[in-house]
Motif scaffolding. Structure first.
Motif, mmCIF file in Angstrom:
data_model
loop_
_atom_site.group_PDB
_atom_site.id
_atom_site.type_symbol
_atom_site.label_atom_id
_atom_site.label_comp_id
_atom_site.label_asym_id
_atom_site.label_seq_id
_atom_site.Cartn_x
_atom_site.Cartn_y
_atom_site.Cartn_z
ATOM 1 N N LEU A 14 5.508 -36.697 -21.534
ATOM 2 C CA LEU A 14 4.555 -35.620 -21.308
ATOM 3 C C LEU A 14 3.163 -36.167 -21.016
ATOM 4 N N ALA A 15 2.881 -37.338 -21.557
ATOM 5 C CA ALA A 15 1.548 -37.902 -21.416
ATOM 6 C C ALA A 15 1.209 -38.220 -19.972
ATOM 7 N N ALA A 16 2.186 -38.392 -19.138
ATOM 8 C CA ALA A 16 1.921 -38.734 -17.746
ATOM 9 C C ALA A 16 1.760 -37.501 -16.859
ATOM 10 N N ARG A 61 -4.297 -38.569 -20.976
ATOM 11 C CA ARG A 61 -4.335 -37.525 -22.004
ATOM 12 C C ARG A 61 -3.377 -36.390 -21.617
ATOM 13 N N ILE A 62 -2.848 -35.737 -22.610
ATOM 14 C CA ILE A 62 -2.013 -34.567 -22.380
ATOM 15 C C ILE A 62 -2.668 -33.361 -23.039
ATOM 16 N N GLN A 63 -2.411 -32.181 -22.539
ATOM 17 C CA GLN A 63 -2.866 -30.955 -23.178
ATOM 18 C C GLN A 63 -1.677 -30.019 -23.270
ATOM 19 N N LEU A 64 -1.164 -29.853 -24.465
ATOM 20 C CA LEU A 64 -0.057 -28.933 -24.687
ATOM 21 C C LEU A 64 -0.623 -27.527 -24.821
ATOM 22 N N ASP A 65 0.156 -26.544 -24.378
ATOM 23 C CA ASP A 65 -0.300 -25.165 -24.474
ATOM 24 C C ASP A 65 0.829 -24.258 -24.940
ATOM 25 N N ALA A 66 0.620 -22.962 -24.833
ATOM 26 C CA ALA A 66 1.579 -21.984 -25.345
ATOM 27 C C ALA A 66 2.978 -22.188 -24.775
ATOM 28 N N SER A 67 3.080 -22.635 -23.533
ATOM 29 C CA SER A 67 4.393 -22.816 -22.916
ATOM 30 C C SER A 67 5.130 -24.032 -23.480
ATOM 31 N N ASP A 68 4.422 -24.923 -24.174
ATOM 32 C CA ASP A 68 5.043 -26.109 -24.770
ATOM 33 C C ASP A 68 5.490 -25.872 -26.211
ATOM 34 N N PHE A 69 5.267 -24.686 -26.732
ATOM 35 C CA PHE A 69 5.574 -24.352 -28.124
ATOM 36 C C PHE A 69 6.701 -23.334 -28.145
ATOM 37 N N ASP A 70 7.710 -23.581 -28.953
ATOM 38 C CA ASP A 70 8.824 -22.651 -29.083
ATOM 39 C C ASP A 70 9.332 -22.715 -30.517
ATOM 40 N N LEU A 71 9.174 -21.631 -31.231
ATOM 41 C CA LEU A 71 9.640 -21.524 -32.606
ATOM 42 C C LEU A 71 10.650 -20.391 -32.651
ATOM 43 N N SER A 80 -3.032 -19.805 -25.293
ATOM 44 C CA SER A 80 -3.400 -20.725 -26.372
ATOM 45 C C SER A 80 -3.209 -22.174 -25.943
ATOM 46 N N THR A 81 -4.003 -23.052 -26.552
ATOM 47 C CA THR A 81 -3.835 -24.487 -26.355
ATOM 48 C C THR A 81 -3.570 -25.137 -27.704
ATOM 49 N N ILE A 82 -2.768 -26.193 -27.677
ATOM 50 C CA ILE A 82 -2.435 -26.907 -28.908
ATOM 51 C C ILE A 82 -3.423 -28.056 -29.060
ATOM 52 N N ASP A 83 -4.145 -28.050 -30.181
ATOM 53 C CA ASP A 83 -5.153 -29.068 -30.448
ATOM 54 C C ASP A 83 -4.541 -30.307 -31.104
ATOM 55 N N GLY A 84 -3.534 -30.109 -31.943
ATOM 56 C CA GLY A 84 -2.936 -31.241 -32.631
ATOM 57 C C GLY A 84 -1.586 -30.896 -33.236
ATOM 58 N N VAL A 85 -0.754 -31.912 -33.367
ATOM 59 C CA VAL A 85 0.558 -31.783 -34.010
ATOM 60 C C VAL A 85 0.655 -32.924 -35.010
ATOM 61 N N ASN A 86 1.010 -32.598 -36.253
ATOM 62 C CA ASN A 86 1.169 -33.606 -37.289
ATOM 63 C C ASN A 86 2.552 -33.426 -37.901
ATOM 64 N N VAL A 87 3.364 -34.476 -37.835
ATOM 65 C CA VAL A 87 4.708 -34.454 -38.391
ATOM 66 C C VAL A 87 4.725 -35.390 -39.595
ATOM 67 N N ALA A 88 5.138 -34.881 -40.747
ATOM 68 C CA ALA A 88 5.218 -35.690 -41.967
ATOM 69 C C ALA A 88 6.675 -35.870 -42.347
ATOM 70 N N SER A 89 7.019 -37.090 -42.730
ATOM 71 C CA SER A 89 8.388 -37.417 -43.102
ATOM 72 C C SER A 89 8.413 -37.972 -44.515
ATOM 73 N N GLY A 90 9.449 -37.660 -45.242
ATOM 74 C CA GLY A 90 9.595 -38.182 -46.599
ATOM 75 C C GLY A 90 9.742 -37.045 -47.580
ATOM 76 N N LYS A 91 9.148 -37.204 -48.755
ATOM 77 C CA LYS A 91 9.264 -36.187 -49.799
ATOM 78 C C LYS A 91 8.652 -34.857 -49.384
ATOM 79 N N SER A 92 7.633 -34.909 -48.558
ATOM 80 C CA SER A 92 6.974 -33.675 -48.121
ATOM 81 C C SER A 92 7.137 -33.496 -46.615
ATOM 82 N N ASP A 93 8.388 -33.320 -46.171
ATOM 83 C CA ASP A 93 8.655 -33.091 -44.755
ATOM 84 C C ASP A 93 7.934 -31.832 -44.289
#
Length: 160
Positions: A14-16, A61-71, A80-93
């Motif tokens: 996506l970055a390209a 740089r990439i800019q993710l937006d509403a079309s890149d989000f699917d829940l 909408s634009t996505i400012d940041g995504v943080n994925v945590a792994s381990g005890k607090s996924d």
């Protein structure tokens, strides 16, 4: 852990795609707070520090937006634009998505409450946001803050 690394690898193509002035930052962390991989939305720097490999590369740089989000088929509020995504792994996924919407907190909250309710989320209003569980009974939280001029900053937290 493997699925988190695959997520990071999937984000690299996506970055390209294009070079906006400000991009989306993405981080993947362990439960003790160590960063395994990160994409800096401002500079395009990509850093990896995983067992057996550490390095840094620079991509557009990439800019993710509403079309890149699917829940469960639900997208972010239109425009909408996505400012940041943080994925945590381990005890607090968990996954945290920070975004900016061209609408008031009330409009964004209503957007999510209506659509997520239709796909099995159990949600109640809390302040300007929502709390509850996903269709898989995992914790869900949406916080929203008014940014003036009909815009809202939001954060979705899935998991712990």
């Amino acid at each position: 852990m493997r699925h988190l690394l695959l997520l990071a690898a999937a984000a690299l193509p996506l970055a390209a795609c294009h070079q906006p002035e400000q991009g989306t930052s993405v981080t993947i962390n362990t439960s003790d707070g160590n960063t395994l991989a990160a994409v800096d939305g401002t500079s395009g720097d990509v850093k990896f520090d995983i067992p057996g490999f550490a390095g840094q590369i620079k991509l557009p740089r990439i800019q993710l937006d509403a079309s890149d989000f699917d829940l469960n088929g639900v997208r972010l509020y239109p425009g909408s634009t996505i400012d940041g995504v943080n994925v945590a792994s381990g005890k607090s996924d968990g996954v945290t998505i920070a975004f900016t919407s061209p609408a008031t907190p009330d409009q964004v909250r209503g957007w999510f409450q209506e659509r997520l309710g239709k796909v099995g989320f159990s949600l109640t209003r809390q302040g300007d946001g929502l709390v509850g569980t996903t269709d898989e009974h995992k914790p869900f939280r949406l916080t929203l803050a008014d940014q003036g001029s009909g815009h809202a900053k939001g954060k979705i937290v899935l998991g712990s």
